[in-house]
Design a protein around this motif. Structure first.
Motif, PDB file in Angstrom:
ATOM      1  N   THR A 138       0.838  -1.212   0.000  1.00 41.30           N
ATOM      2  CA  THR A 138       0.000   0.000   0.000  1.00 41.30           C
ATOM      3  C   THR A 138       0.872   1.261   0.000  1.00 41.30           C
ATOM      4  N   SER A 139       2.016   1.209   0.715  1.00 40.25           N
ATOM      5  CA  SER A 139       2.914   2.372   0.721  1.00 40.25           C
ATOM      6  C   SER A 139       3.441   2.624  -0.683  1.00 40.25           C
ATOM      7  N   LEU A 140       3.904   1.535  -1.350  1.00 43.62           N
ATOM      8  CA  LEU A 140       4.438   1.673  -2.713  1.00 43.62           C
ATOM      9  C   LEU A 140       3.361   2.184  -3.662  1.00 43.62           C
ATOM     10  N   LEU A 141       2.181   1.601  -3.538  1.00 43.10           N
ATOM     11  CA  LEU A 141       1.080   1.993  -4.427  1.00 43.10           C
ATOM     12  C   LEU A 141       0.709   3.469  -4.209  1.00 43.10           C
ATOM     13  N   ALA A 142       0.671   3.868  -2.930  1.00 41.66           N
ATOM     14  CA  ALA A 142       0.320   5.256  -2.606  1.00 41.66           C
ATOM     15  C   ALA A 142       1.300   6.209  -3.285  1.00 41.66           C
ATOM     16  N   ILE A 143       2.595   5.879  -3.215  1.00 41.23           N
ATOM     17  CA  ILE A 143       3.617   6.775  -3.773  1.00 41.23           C
ATOM     18  C   ILE A 143       3.580   6.743  -5.309  1.00 41.23           C
ATOM     19  N   ILE A 144       3.590   5.532  -5.882  1.00 40.31           N
ATOM     20  CA  ILE A 144       3.675   5.424  -7.353  1.00 40.31           C
ATOM     21  C   ILE A 144       2.417   5.985  -8.016  1.00 40.31           C
ATOM     22  N   ALA A 145       1.253   5.635  -7.472  1.00 42.23           N
ATOM     23  CA  ALA A 145       0.002   6.080  -8.097  1.00 42.23           C
ATOM     24  C   ALA A 145      -0.154   7.595  -8.005  1.00 42.23           C
ATOM     25  N   GLY A 172      -9.408   9.988  -4.979  1.00 48.89           N
ATOM     26  CA  GLY A 172      -9.341   8.905  -5.978  1.00 48.89           C
ATOM     27  C   GLY A 172      -8.282   7.886  -5.577  1.00 48.89           C
ATOM     28  N   VAL A 173      -7.109   8.385  -5.155  1.00 52.60           N
ATOM     29  CA  VAL A 173      -6.032   7.485  -4.714  1.00 52.60           C
ATOM     30  C   VAL A 173      -6.465   6.747  -3.442  1.00 52.60           C
ATOM     31  N   LEU A 174      -7.086   7.472  -2.510  1.00 54.21           N
ATOM     32  CA  LEU A 174      -7.486   6.839  -1.236  1.00 54.21           C
ATOM     33  C   LEU A 174      -8.518   5.737  -1.486  1.00 54.21           C
ATOM     34  N   LEU A 175      -9.389   5.956  -2.475  1.00 53.76           N
ATOM     35  CA  LEU A 175     -10.362   4.907  -2.832  1.00 53.76           C
ATOM     36  C   LEU A 175      -9.649   3.682  -3.390  1.00 53.76           C
ATOM     37  N   LEU A 176      -8.662   3.931  -4.244  1.00 52.17           N
ATOM     38  CA  LEU A 176      -7.888   2.822  -4.815  1.00 52.17           C
ATOM     39  C   LEU A 176      -7.200   2.039  -3.692  1.00 52.17           C
ATOM     40  N   LEU A 177      -6.616   2.790  -2.742  1.00 50.19           N
ATOM     41  CA  LEU A 177      -5.935   2.143  -1.611  1.00 50.19           C
ATOM     42  C   LEU A 177      -6.943   1.346  -0.782  1.00 50.19           C
ATOM     43  N   SER A 178      -8.152   1.881  -0.606  1.00 46.40           N
ATOM     44  CA  SER A 178      -9.185   1.169   0.166  1.00 46.40           C
ATOM     45  C   SER A 178      -9.537  -0.149  -0.526  1.00 46.40           C
ATOM     46  N   ILE A 179      -9.693  -0.072  -1.850  1.00 41.75           N
ATOM     47  CA  ILE A 179     -10.074  -1.294  -2.582  1.00 41.75           C
ATOM     48  C   ILE A 179      -8.977  -2.347  -2.455  1.00 41.75           C
TER      49      ILE A 179
END
Lengths: 285, 300
Positions: B77-84, B118-125
């Protein structure tokens, strides 16, 4: 005096350049007034300050000095953009959206929703001739189609002013002709159009007023026909005129102290020839 | 077409409908990214494979399963948060889509908030998918161990069997896992907001990602460095102000690391969970406002 569609007063924009002594002055002390319902062409070579001026009018860039207004409202205020539709130069929209989804997205940003939004999207897809490709993703659209969907999104909230930055740049003659026709149609509907271009032949066909920018300075401004008219010349275009008739006209002109400067056969434009040869295809499939 | 902007409500300085339009569009954009699926599959494989890791006792098995799974969830999730997040604004500026959006009556703050949510929703999913996988694996292993224990202890007295089953249940699925998952999610939210802030003044995606990786490591080490600093220096107001500034730029990410306690099955005090949640929300909010502030003055 009623509110002008756009008022620009004493506008100057200076871009600081890091590690350089001389900052870039993009626009110098510019004054403009665009009346409602007219098509205004902001012309000039690349780097003359056209796009910067448009961006300041749209509130995307802040002026160093001066003020811009849209229908009497300070254009740095977000509310002023309710009255404006904008098509940027070579626009890239979200490629993963279809034409219809693109219009719906921009419509929602303008406060439209439900059946009203659906109706507007349908009307605009029809207007720009993209109804048949409404469900195709923008990644499959040609440049001309992108430009037309761009124009449609600019019109989604029924703005009173449409700002077009190089609307026909990179578009083929047929696509360019479509856009020109759409602009003429906008004018017919009473919408003010401000466009920037360096394609002068096109601007000449559609603009009521033009302003010519060079190095950020407005060097010429006024009604197009007044700017390009040659005071002491008159053109006659004759059909089925025999050589003898033209000779008589020439003799008459000479006896009246006038001078026949040119005598040649009328020609069509290369653009018209191209459009006729390619049958002016509209990209409907 | 009429000469008026008909059929549109009066402009509101903040509109949830506009933010929602940007949020859903950002979520659609992000779910089109291949990196999202690659990272998600990688994390799910890691969680699934932890079943096959060596173990001696059921306690060790559950510890390893939780350790690997929560670790994978945290890193993913950390990587995804940064890259996305790193690409969102620079990409919109490069493609000029930002011009078309901001030339509409959309305040810049709404654009920033819409992008972030939008990013937070992606992270939630992704967090929901991973948590479901993790809890399912943990539940299945718990059931297998319970059955095995019942079979092995069939001759033992009832009380002894009950004690053994209780011990298995308490070391496998328990309620303390949930705050752990929530805090991993909050850490990712904080990193997304911080990445968004960095991307408002960065010129390239790579710059943003490199800066965020540095912040990520310093953020995990800063608590130790701060303790050392406080031992060596006086605790005057200047020192405290300096440390507060460091803590703002480099959030103390170690605070969000409650995995160790969860792995050993220790109960996390409610006060600590609440404090960490407040800290996560505070950091995320501060970074969102900072991003909006910088973006507000940005020349596009």
């Amino acid at each position: 005096m009623s509110d002008a569609a756009v008022t620009v007063s004493g506008l100057t924009k200076v871009f600081p350049v890091p590690f350089h002594r001389e900052p870039v002055i993009a626009v110098r002390n510019l004054d403009l007034r665009i009346e409602p319902g007219e098509v205004y062409g902001l012309l000039g070579p690349n780097g003359s300050g056209k796009s910067t001026t448009l961006k300041i009018i749209l509130g995307l860039v802040s002026p160093t000095r001066g003020r811009t207004e849209i229908f009497g409202r300070d254009s740095s205020l977000v509310e002023s953009r309710e009255a404006v539709g904008f098509l940027p130069e070579n626009p890239y929209f979200y490629k993963y959206l279809t034409g219809e989804e693109t219009l719906r997205f921009f419509g929602k940003l303008c406060g439209l929703s439900g059946s009203r939004l659906r109706e507007r999207a349908d009307q605009l897809l029809e207007l720009v001739g993209l109804t048949n490709v409404r469900s195709r993703r923008l990644s499959t659209y040609s440049k001309g189609m992108l430009q037309r969907i761009g124009l449609a999104q600019a019109l989604i909230h029924e703005p009173k002013l449409v700002v077009l930055d190089e609307p026909t740049a990179g578009v083929d003659p047929a696509g360019s002709c479509d856009i020109r026709n759409l602009i003429v149609d906008l004018k017919r509907r009473g919408i003010t159009v401000l466009l920037s271009s360096h394609l002068l032949a096109q601007a000449q066909e559609i603009c009521d007023h033009v302003g010519i920018l060079a190095n950020g300075v407005l060097v010429r401004e006024g009604r197009l026909e007044e700017l390009i008219a040659i005071e002491n010349r008159t053109e006659l275009v004759l059909e089925n005129a025999s050589d003898a008739l033209v000779d008589r006209i020439n003799a008459l002109a000479t006896s009246s102290n006038a001078k026949l400067i040119a005598r040649r056969r009328s020609t069509t434009t290369l653009e018209r020839l191209f459009l006729d040869a390619t049958n002016n295809p509209k990209e409907k499939s | 077409m009429s000469n008026k902007t008909a059929g549109i409500n009066r402009h509101r300085s903040f509109s949830l409908a506009r933010v929602f339009a940007i949020t859903t569009n950002t979520l659609t954009e992000l779910t089109r990214l291949k990196v999202f699926y690659i990272l998600l599959i990688f994390a799910l494989l890691l969680i699934g494979s932890s079943v096959f890791m060596a173990r001696l006792t059921f306690q060790q098995e559950f510890q390893i399963l939780k350790d690997v799974s929560l670790g994978a969830m945290s890193i993913f999730t950390s990587l995804l948060a940064i890259i996305a997040t790193a690409r969102l604004i620079p990409q919109d500026i490069e493609d000029r889509t930002v011009y078309t959006i901001l030339a509409k009556p959309v305040p810049r703050f709404e654009y920033i908030v819409g992008k972030l949510t939008g990013v937070l929703l992606l992270l939630s999913i992704s967090m929901l998918v991973m948590s479901a996988m993790f809890l399912a694996v943990l539940y299945l292993r718990e059931q297998t161990v319970l059955h095995e224990t019942l079979r092995q202890m069939s001759a033992a007295p009832r009380e002894q069997i009950d004690d053994a089953l209780r011990a298995i249940r308490s070391s496998a699925l328990n309620i303390d896992i949930l705050p752990g998952i929530v805090i991993i999610y909050l850490k990712a939210c904080l990193l997304a907001a911080l990445t968004l802030f960095v991307s408002t003044f960065a010129t390239t995606n790579i710059f943003t990602i490199v800066v965020m990786v540095v912040i990520y490591f310093i953020g995990h080490l800063q608590a130790t460095a701060r303790e050392y600093w406080l031992q060596e220096h006086s605790t005057g107001w200047m020192t405290r102000a300096f440390l507060a500034l460091v803590a703002l730029i480099f959030p103390d990410l170690q605070t969000f690391n409650l995995v160790d306690d969860i792995v050993v099955g220790a109960a996390i005090p409610l006060g600590l969970v609440a404090k960490t949640v407040v800290l996560g929300v505070f950091y995320t909010t501060i970074y969102t406002f900072l991003a909006a502030f910088v973006f507000y003055g940005k020349e596009l």
